[in-house]
Design an enzyme around this catalytic site. Structure first.
Site, PDB file in Angstrom:
ATOM      1  N   GLY A 190      -7.161  -4.791   7.511  1.00 47.22           N
ATOM      2  CA  GLY A 190      -6.507  -3.856   8.423  1.00 47.22           C
ATOM      3  C   GLY A 190      -7.211  -3.709   9.765  1.00 47.22           C
ATOM      4  O   GLY A 190      -6.911  -2.795  10.530  1.00 47.22           O
ATOM      5  N   SER A 211      -6.260  -9.200   7.280  1.00 50.70           N
ATOM      6  CA  SER A 211      -5.672  -9.521   8.594  1.00 50.70           C
ATOM      7  C   SER A 211      -5.068 -10.921   8.653  1.00 50.70           C
ATOM      8  O   SER A 211      -5.114 -11.578   9.689  1.00 50.70           O
ATOM      9  CB  SER A 211      -6.700  -9.319   9.707  1.00 50.70           C
ATOM     10  N   GLY A 232      -1.500  -7.483   3.617  1.00 54.79           N
ATOM     11  CA  GLY A 232      -1.237  -6.042   3.745  1.00 54.79           C
ATOM     12  C   GLY A 232      -0.250  -5.794   4.862  1.00 54.79           C
ATOM     13  O   GLY A 232       0.962  -5.960   4.700  1.00 54.79           O
ATOM     14  N   GLY A 233      -0.760  -5.426   6.034  1.00 56.33           N
ATOM     15  CA  GLY A 233       0.079  -5.032   7.172  1.00 56.33           C
ATOM     16  C   GLY A 233       1.247  -5.967   7.444  1.00 56.33           C
ATOM     17  O   GLY A 233       2.392  -5.512   7.615  1.00 56.33           O
ATOM     18  N   LYS A 291       0.850  -1.207   0.000  1.00 57.38           N
ATOM     19  CA  LYS A 291       0.000   0.000   0.000  1.00 57.38           C
ATOM     20  C   LYS A 291       0.883   1.254   0.000  1.00 57.38           C
ATOM     21  O   LYS A 291       1.976   1.223  -0.564  1.00 57.38           O
ATOM     22  CB  LYS A 291      -0.975  -0.040   1.176  1.00 57.38           C
ATOM     23  N   HIS A 327      -8.850  -3.512  -5.770  1.00 62.36           N
ATOM     24  CA  HIS A 327      -8.751  -3.552  -4.305  1.00 62.36           C
ATOM     25  C   HIS A 327      -9.868  -2.681  -3.722  1.00 62.36           C
ATOM     26  O   HIS A 327     -10.216  -1.642  -4.285  1.00 62.36           O
ATOM     27  CB  HIS A 327      -7.377  -3.039  -3.864  1.00 62.36           C
TER      28      HIS A 327
HETATM   29  P1  PGA Z   1      -4.347  -6.474   5.715  1.00 56.02           P
HETATM   30  O1  PGA Z   1      -4.644  -5.981   4.224  1.00 56.02           O
HETATM   31  O2  PGA Z   1      -3.546  -7.757   5.615  1.00 56.02           O
HETATM   32  O3  PGA Z   1      -3.564  -5.358   6.350  1.00 56.02           O
HETATM   33  O4  PGA Z   1      -5.663  -6.700   6.374  1.00 56.02           O
HETATM   34  C1  PGA Z   1      -4.902  -6.870   3.178  1.00 56.02           C
HETATM   35  C2  PGA Z   1      -5.103  -6.111   1.886  1.00 56.02           C
HETATM   36  O5  PGA Z   1      -5.765  -5.059   1.919  1.00 56.02           O
HETATM   37  O6  PGA Z   1      -4.631  -6.518   0.800  1.00 56.02           O
END
Ligand code: PGA
Length: 253
Positions: A176, A216, A237-238, A11, A98
């Protein structure tokens, strides 16, 4: 052939220096620790694509993705980046649809279809994202919602085009938030997605499509998620911003 894939979506995070450090760490860990048959995809912000790509060139497990692409081929579209540009700096994959792009940048189904076409025309592999908001889940309309998203952007593709598309199921309420879908919720939806794909295209194409889970996902829950029959990997993501966590997720297969 269905592949196991773990993709890291950075991101809008990291400075250039931080990005180079992160990718070097991931490169080392993947080379030294990952033995299984898994494709690792990294999606840094646009300005870092080429440098990140150069650092990962010698590692055939690592592949480069963009987080977005223009639906236009070229021309007067200030601030946009075309599929051809991405291909020319070494990107092989591109994330399309996304939920953050759909929500904050108002990308609708038709725009996403055009982005898919533009990417496929340049030989990029799209990672097409779908997933429902919390109110649809709470109202028990999540299957219909995701089915509609698939239909509205994918159904105009030919079978040959669709063969090169990957799907990521990312329930918006899990992105997230630290609240992940249970492995059963993920499996149910992935099986549903595969069934919808077999209607839109054919059973073989649906069987061969890699469907990633996102939202997540972390080293603590990846193993159980990836053990599900229709979960072929993750869009992270994170946790992809930490080399240790990201590598541990990759090793969860
Ligand atoms: P996240 O994000 O793992 O931080 O929940 C996943 C994504 O949006 O691709």
């Amino acid at each position: 052939m269905r592949k196991r894939i773990v993709a890291g979506n950075w991101k809008m995070n990291k400075t250039y220096e931080e990005a180079l450090t992160l990718v070097s760490e991931i490169d080392n860990m993947v080379q030294n620790e990952v033995t299984g048959d898994v494709t690792v995809v990294i999606a840094p912000p646009f300005p870092y694509l080429q440098s990140v790509g150069k650092l990962t060139q010698g590692n055939d497990k690592l592949h480069l993705a963009a987080q977005n692409v223009s639906e236009h081929e070229s021309g007067a579209f200030t601030g946009e980046v075309s599929a051809r540009m991405l291909q020319s700096v070494g990107a092989e994959y591109v994330i399309i649809g996304h939920s953050e792009r759909r929500m904050y940048h108002h990308e609708d189904a038709q725009t996403l279809y055009k982005k898919l076409k533009a990417s496929l025309a340049q030989g990029l592999t799209p990672i097409f994202c779908c997933g429902e908001p919390l109110e649809e889940r709470d109202a028990d309309r999540h299957f219909e919602y995701v089915g509609q998203q698939l239909h509205d952007s994918l159904s105009y593709l030919s079978n040959e085009e669709f063969d090169r598309v990957l799907i990521a199921y990312e329930p918006i309420w899990a992105i997230g938030t630290g609240r992940t879908a249970s492995s059963q919720q993920a499996q149910e939806m992935h099986a549903y997605i595969r069934e919808q794909l077999s209607r839109l295209f054919d059973a073989e194409a649906a069987y061969n499509t890699s469907i990633l889970y996102g939202g997540s996902c972390n080293p603590g829950n990846a193993k159980e998620l990836f053990a599900q029959k229709d979960v072929d990997g993750g869009l992270i993501g994170g946790a992809s911003l930490k080399s240790r966590d990201f590598t541990d997720i990759i090793k969860s297969f």
